[in-house]
Design a protein around this motif. Structure first.
Motif, PDB file in Angstrom:
ATOM      1  N   ASP A  62     -39.342 -20.716  31.996  1.00 14.59           N
ATOM      2  CA  ASP A  62     -39.590 -20.827  30.551  1.00 14.59           C
ATOM      3  C   ASP A  62     -38.344 -21.305  29.812  1.00 14.59           C
ATOM      4  OD1 ASP A  62     -42.423 -19.509  30.277  1.00 14.59           O
ATOM      5  OD2 ASP A  62     -41.290 -18.228  31.630  1.00 14.59           O
ATOM      6  N   THR A  63     -37.878 -22.482  30.174  1.00 14.02           N
ATOM      7  CA  THR A  63     -36.659 -23.019  29.585  1.00 14.02           C
ATOM      8  C   THR A  63     -36.797 -24.515  29.384  1.00 14.02           C
ATOM      9  OG1 THR A  63     -34.246 -22.935  29.739  1.00 14.02           O
ATOM     10  CG2 THR A  63     -35.440 -23.357  31.787  1.00 14.02           C
ATOM     11  N   SER A  64     -35.724 -25.141  28.967  1.00 14.72           N
ATOM     12  CA  SER A  64     -35.735 -26.581  28.690  1.00 14.72           C
ATOM     13  C   SER A  64     -34.372 -27.164  28.982  1.00 14.72           C
ATOM     14  CB  SER A  64     -36.092 -26.827  27.215  1.00 14.72           C
ATOM     15  OG  SER A  64     -35.847 -28.172  26.852  1.00 14.72           O
ATOM     16  N   ALA A  65     -34.344 -28.413  29.412  1.00 10.07           N
ATOM     17  CA  ALA A  65     -33.074 -29.109  29.623  1.00 10.07           C
ATOM     18  C   ALA A  65     -32.620 -29.852  28.376  1.00 10.07           C
ATOM     19  CB  ALA A  65     -33.208 -30.085  30.794  1.00 10.07           C
ATOM     20  N   ARG A  66     -33.453 -29.847  27.351  1.00 10.38           N
ATOM     21  CA  ARG A  66     -33.138 -30.592  26.128  1.00 10.38           C
ATOM     22  C   ARG A  66     -32.213 -29.802  25.207  1.00 10.38           C
ATOM     23  NH1 ARG A  66     -38.806 -33.432  24.129  1.00 10.38           N
ATOM     24  NH2 ARG A  66     -39.363 -34.350  26.154  1.00 10.38           N
ATOM     25  N   PRO A  67     -31.432 -30.488  24.376  1.00 11.72           N
ATOM     26  CA  PRO A  67     -30.676 -29.787  23.334  1.00 11.72           C
ATOM     27  C   PRO A  67     -31.610 -29.355  22.210  1.00 11.72           C
ATOM     28  CG  PRO A  67     -30.397 -32.149  23.079  1.00 11.72           C
ATOM     29  CD  PRO A  67     -31.232 -31.954  24.320  1.00 11.72           C
ATOM     30  N   ASP A  68     -31.091 -28.544  21.298  1.00 11.64           N
ATOM     31  CA  ASP A  68     -31.887 -28.115  20.145  1.00 11.64           C
ATOM     32  C   ASP A  68     -32.306 -29.300  19.286  1.00 11.64           C
ATOM     33  OD1 ASP A  68     -32.338 -25.412  20.278  1.00 11.64           O
ATOM     34  OD2 ASP A  68     -31.074 -24.889  18.585  1.00 11.64           O
ATOM     35  N   ALA A  69     -33.546 -29.294  18.829  1.00  8.81           N
ATOM     36  CA  ALA A  69     -33.998 -30.228  17.799  1.00  8.81           C
ATOM     37  C   ALA A  69     -33.521 -29.702  16.443  1.00  8.81           C
ATOM     38  CB  ALA A  69     -35.516 -30.340  17.817  1.00  8.81           C
ATOM     39  N   PRO A  70     -33.387 -30.583  15.436  1.00 10.46           N
ATOM     40  CA  PRO A  70     -32.891 -30.144  14.120  1.00 10.46           C
ATOM     41  C   PRO A  70     -33.670 -28.969  13.529  1.00 10.46           C
ATOM     42  CG  PRO A  70     -32.935 -32.538  14.231  1.00 10.46           C
ATOM     43  CD  PRO A  70     -33.587 -32.047  15.489  1.00 10.46           C
ATOM     44  N   GLU A  71     -34.996 -28.986  13.680  1.00  7.48           N
ATOM     45  CA  GLU A  71     -35.794 -27.902  13.094  1.00  7.48           C
ATOM     46  C   GLU A  71     -35.560 -26.584  13.826  1.00  7.48           C
ATOM     47  OE1 GLU A  71     -38.520 -30.240  15.906  1.00  7.48           O
ATOM     48  OE2 GLU A  71     -36.982 -30.684  14.407  1.00  7.48           O
ATOM     49  N   GLN A  72     -35.243 -26.640  15.116  1.00  8.27           N
ATOM     50  CA  GLN A  72     -34.908 -25.417  15.859  1.00  8.27           C
ATOM     51  C   GLN A  72     -33.589 -24.841  15.350  1.00  8.27           C
ATOM     52  OE1 GLN A  72     -35.223 -27.467  19.729  1.00  8.27           O
ATOM     53  NE2 GLN A  72     -36.584 -25.834  20.385  1.00  8.27           N
ATOM     54  N   GLY A  73     -32.616 -25.713  15.131  1.00  8.65           N
ATOM     55  CA  GLY A  73     -31.329 -25.261  14.615  1.00  8.65           C
ATOM     56  C   GLY A  73     -31.467 -24.625  13.246  1.00  8.65           C
ATOM     57  N   GLU A  74     -32.331 -25.189  12.416  1.00  9.97           N
ATOM     58  CA  GLU A  74     -32.523 -24.638  11.074  1.00  9.97           C
ATOM     59  C   GLU A  74     -33.139 -23.245  11.138  1.00  9.97           C
ATOM     60  OE1 GLU A  74     -32.179 -23.911   7.351  1.00  9.97           O
ATOM     61  OE2 GLU A  74     -31.331 -25.734   8.260  1.00  9.97           O
ATOM     62  N   ARG A  75     -34.100 -23.062  12.037  1.00 10.54           N
ATOM     63  CA  ARG A  75     -34.714 -21.737  12.179  1.00 10.54           C
ATOM     64  C   ARG A  75     -33.679 -20.734  12.702  1.00 10.54           C
ATOM     65  NH1 ARG A  75     -38.990 -18.566  12.260  1.00 10.54           N
ATOM     66  NH2 ARG A  75     -39.565 -17.329  14.074  1.00 10.54           N
ATOM     67  N   ARG A  76     -32.845 -21.165  13.599  1.00  7.40           N
ATOM     68  CA  ARG A  76     -31.804 -20.271  14.114  1.00  7.40           C
ATOM     69  C   ARG A  76     -30.862 -19.834  12.988  1.00  7.40           C
ATOM     70  NH1 ARG A  76     -32.482 -20.382  19.550  1.00  7.40           N
ATOM     71  NH2 ARG A  76     -33.099 -22.361  20.489  1.00  7.40           N
ATOM     72  N   ARG A  77     -30.511 -20.771  12.136  1.00 10.43           N
ATOM     73  CA  ARG A  77     -29.588 -20.439  11.036  1.00 10.43           C
ATOM     74  C   ARG A  77     -30.198 -19.417  10.083  1.00 10.43           C
ATOM     75  NH1 ARG A  77     -27.540 -25.685  12.183  1.00 10.43           N
ATOM     76  NH2 ARG A  77     -29.327 -26.716  11.231  1.00 10.43           N
ATOM     77  N   VAL A  78     -31.490 -19.508   9.846  1.00 11.86           N
ATOM     78  CA  VAL A  78     -32.176 -18.528   8.991  1.00 11.86           C
ATOM     79  C   VAL A  78     -32.078 -17.127   9.603  1.00 11.86           C
ATOM     80  CG1 VAL A  78     -34.432 -17.790   8.132  1.00 11.86           C
ATOM     81  CG2 VAL A  78     -33.762 -20.199   7.953  1.00 11.86           C
TER      82      VAL A  78
END
Length: 229
Positions: free
Chosen positions: A85-101
């Motif tokens: 259940d993982t990914s080799a991709r970096p964070d997408a911008p919308e993922q980063g924004e949710r993390r910051r919240v």
């Protein structure tokens, strides 16, 4: 018999792998602590300093990001690899924004809300109202704490794109995903499987992102086959 090193996901502890720790109790086991550093590279270095000389490596979600970094810097030490259940991709911008919240909530003393906000996305839709599983998720988060959570999020947000190096992974590899995983969906597992030469893919039905807890029997069976491969 290779020792197993388990790397948990974000806000997760050894409890994430409790069913597998019981199942593989006849082997030397280590559950990595990834709460002390705020970069994937530093976490990987810390784990390598404590791990056996050669081991089988299991990483779920954030644990998978760290596992891929370990393969990058010390491939000779990894006998086999399981990416759950993982990914080799970096964070997408919308993922980063949710993390910051969520990091902002933690910084403002409202961390107790975080696991409740995360829970629906961590599990299969059919488990959204599973209060027992939710209690486990909340307990792991509280044990991790807000400061470590922020460090983990910083590490995840700054992770590199691991896709260009997947073709260099030469050890037997299991790529496993829950069919109902919405955070790292099956097509991301398929992407990794197609790029890693010695890999096998498993999709677990009726299961979301926390596959080791949602479908422990099925996941343990896949890991047992992988260990014997």
């Amino acid at each position: 018999m290779d020792p197993i090193v388990f790397i948990p996901g974000l806000l997760c502890t050894e409890t994430l792998y409790a069913p597998q720790i019981v199942a593989f109790a006849d082997r030397p086991l280590m559950v990595a602590d990834h709460r002390r550093h705020d970069t994937i590279a530093a976490i990987a270095e810390d784990i390598l300093a404590q791990a056996p000389q050669r081991f089988a490596l299991v990483g779920l979600s954030m644990g998978g990001y760290i596992a891929m970094e370990i393969l990058r810097v010390a491939p000779e030490r990894v006998a086999r690899l399981a990416l759950l259940d993982t990914s080799a991709r970096p964070d997408a911008p919308e993922q980063g924004e949710r993390r910051r919240v969520l990091m902002d909530l933690a910084d403002k003393g409202r961390f107790s809300k975080v696991p409740h906000l995360l829970y629906p996305g961590l599990v299969d839709a059919g488990r959204e109202h599973d209060e027992d599983l939710k209690a486990v998720v909340v307990e792991m988060a509280m044990e991790t704490g807000p400061e470590a959570f922020v460090r983990q999020q910083r590490a995840i947000m700054a992770r590199v794109d691991a896709r260009p190096r997947l073709g260099e992974i030469g050890c037997p590899t299991l790529v496993l995903v829950g069919a109902g995983d919405t955070l790292t969906p099956p097509h991301l597992a398929q992407e990794m499987h197609e790029a890693i030469p010695a890999s096998r893919m498993a999709v677990i039905p009726g299961c979301g992102h926390l596959s080791t807890l949602e479908a422990p029997g099925a996941v343990t069976a896949e890991l047992t086959a992988w260990l014997g491969a």
